[in-house]
Design an enzyme around this catalytic site. Structure first.
Site: not given
Length: 171
Positions: A90, A99, A102, A104
């Site tokens: 990344r 990207r 990702d 989260d």
């Protein structure tokens, strides 16, 4: 848009699992999500969705999924998320830009944190159909602290850009 994808599993004993959201729109998107899933060792995995990007520069569509992972301290979850992103090479060149991966941290049970390094729950999760729709699929009883039941959040969101794919993160 959501629905059962197989037999319902009983809720895990002990603390509620943490919720991680995955997205990829560079390279082999599905392979990136599958590799991250193996690294993050989830207890449950949502179906894979294809979604239009939200914010940032013009870019290709994302593949998104939600993982339920064993409960852990938020900083440990963040470290695992960053490790998976690093494994996918990344690059953080443009905010909200394309990207390879990702990851989260969305929620950790009922825990809340205003630590600027890891805000819990994720401050924009309730606004993101690409998070809420797969989360509802993997946990129909889910609630986002401070925002209510995920089912109600999904009902209030525009889900027209969230398309369920036939792909699985197994394999």
């Amino acid at each position: 848009m959501s629905g059962a994808t197989g037999p319902r599993r009983p809720a895990p004993a002990g603390p509620a699992p943490a919720v991680l959201a995955l997205g990829s729109n560079l390279g082999d998107r599905l392979a990136q999500l599958r590799a991250a899933t193996r690294l993050l060792e989830p207890v449950a995995v949502s179906p894979v969705y294809e979604t239009a990007p939200v914010g940032g520069p013009a870019q290709d569509d994302y593949l998104n999924a939600v993982l339920l992972v064993p409960a852990a301290p938020p900083r440990d979850l963040l470290a695992a998320a960053r490790s998976a992103e690093d494994a996918a090479h990344r690059a953080r060149a443009v905010r909200w830009g394309p990207r390879t991966l990702d990851v989260d941290v969305i929620a950790c049970g009922d825990l809340t944190s205003d630590d600027p390094d890891i805000l819990i729950p994720h401050p924009r999760a309730h606004l993101r159909a690409f998070v809420c729709v797969p989360w509802l699929d993997v946990d129909p009883d889910a609630a986002l602290p401070g925002h209510g039941r995920v089912e109600e959040l999904v009902a209030a969101l525009d889900t027209s850009g969230v398309r369920r794919t036939p792909w699985s993160l197994a394999g």
